[in-house]
Each structure stands twice: as C-alpha cells, then as structure tokens.
Design an enzyme around this catalytic site. Structure first.
Site, PDB file in Angstrom:
ATOM      1  N   HIS A 108     -83.650 -54.554  13.102  1.00  0.00           N
ATOM      2  CA  HIS A 108     -83.024 -54.965  14.359  1.00  0.00           C
ATOM      3  C   HIS A 108     -83.747 -54.278  15.513  1.00  0.00           C
ATOM      4  O   HIS A 108     -84.401 -53.242  15.324  1.00  0.00           O
ATOM      5  CB  HIS A 108     -81.556 -54.573  14.364  1.00  0.00           C
ATOM      6  N   GLU A 127     -82.713 -52.409  17.926  1.00  0.00           N
ATOM      7  CA  GLU A 127     -82.338 -51.010  18.137  1.00  0.00           C
ATOM      8  C   GLU A 127     -83.032 -50.097  17.130  1.00  0.00           C
ATOM      9  O   GLU A 127     -83.548 -49.036  17.500  1.00  0.00           O
ATOM     10  CB  GLU A 127     -80.814 -50.828  17.981  1.00  0.00           C
ATOM     11  N   CYS A 163     -74.687 -53.766  16.349  1.00  0.00           N
ATOM     12  CA  CYS A 163     -73.885 -54.026  15.151  1.00  0.00           C
ATOM     13  C   CYS A 163     -73.510 -52.680  14.522  1.00  0.00           C
ATOM     14  O   CYS A 163     -74.007 -51.634  14.940  1.00  0.00           O
ATOM     15  CB  CYS A 163     -74.692 -54.881  14.170  1.00  0.00           C
ATOM     16  N   CYS A 219     -76.591 -50.567  13.355  1.00  0.00           N
ATOM     17  CA  CYS A 219     -77.319 -49.962  14.470  1.00  0.00           C
ATOM     18  C   CYS A 219     -76.496 -48.860  15.131  1.00  0.00           C
ATOM     19  O   CYS A 219     -77.044 -47.826  15.522  1.00  0.00           O
ATOM     20  CB  CYS A 219     -77.707 -51.035  15.477  1.00  0.00           C
TER      21      CYS A 219
END
Length: 164
Positions: free
Chosen positions: A67, A69, A97, A100
C-alpha cells in the site's frame, strides 16, 4: 499581536503546509493510476522535508502489503536507516486501512493527515478506530482527515468509474 491572532497564523501555516504535501501525495496517486493501481499516494515528512514517498503497488509487485503508506514508510526507513520514524507526518490521499494503521503506530509516526475517508476499510474512524491511536498502543498517533478531500475522492471515483 494577540494570542488568538498568533494561533490563527499558526493554523493557517499548518493548513498551507498540509495542502502542499497532500498535493505531492496526489501526484503519487496519479502515478499509481498510470501503473494500473488504485490511485493512492503517500509522503512522509520530517522537519518540512519529504523523507519517504510511496504509491499503491500491490498489483505491480504481487505484494498485498504494498500500500502507499507502507511503501512510504519503507522508503523513509531505508533513507534514514531506521525503522522508527519519530517526529514525522504521513500525508496520504485515502484513510489508512488497519494494516497500514498498525505499521504507522509501530514506526512511531506522530501524525497522519489523509484526504478522503474509506467507508469500506478505513481505520481512522470510518470503519475501525485505530487512528488516532489511544493508550492501548505503545505509541500515540494523531490523525486528521479531509485535506483536499474532494480532489482525493474524485481520483478514486474516476478510477473505479473507468473500470466498470
């Protein structure tokens, strides 16, 4: 100058800086879209300088943890040669999420600023309440959303609309 005037100037400067770095995250989200990924981008900032950047890459890398992040945290960690990233602010176009959020807490990020909410998996209050973190974690992370929210939301809406 009165205290309230000083506070207003400080808030305005912070808001301008938040928008500046969110625009950089948006540019990275656009890069993700060009690569065929969901358009999410992130930048990690320390003392006004970007020390890490990332964009969604799970499809490209065949890595479900890639992701934006996580990619920004990895980039910053390798640049500063440390897995702990205190005194930093993470700017991300979409509410983090749970995965993360956990990585953000463990890396000791101080603050998260996100663009739009994620009503299906957000961990900063939309679905889960992991950010801002509380005393159940070993580190407190501040979180605030809504910076350039409409622009960030439009990126995602247009991406998914073009896929249908």
């Amino acid at each position: 100058m009165r205290i309230t005037e000083v506070d207003n100037l400080r808030d305005s400067a912070s808001s301008n800086q938040d928008e500046l770095f969110m625009r950089q995250a948006i540019a990275l989200a656009q890069r993700a879209e060009i690569e065929g990924e969901v358009p999410v981008g992130a930048v990690l900032v320390l003392d006004g300088q970007v020390i890490g950047e990332g964009w969604n890459r799970p499809i490209t890398t065949s890595d479900p943890t890639a992701h934006a992040e996580i990619m920004a945290l990895r980039d910053a960690g390798s640049r500063v040669a440390n897995y702990r990233l205190p005194n930093t602010t993470l700017y991300v176009t979409l509410e983090p999420c749970p995965m993360c959020a956990g990585a953000i807490v463990h890396s000791r990020v101080d603050r998260v600023v996100y663009g739009t909410t994620d009503p299906k998996g957000g961990a900063a209050g939309s679905v889960f309440n992991l950010l801002p973190s509380d005393d159940r974690f070993n580190h407190y992370v501040k979180a605030e959303g809504g910076v350039l929210a409409e622009e960030c939301a439009n990126l995602l809406r247009n991406f998914f609309r073009s896929r249908r």
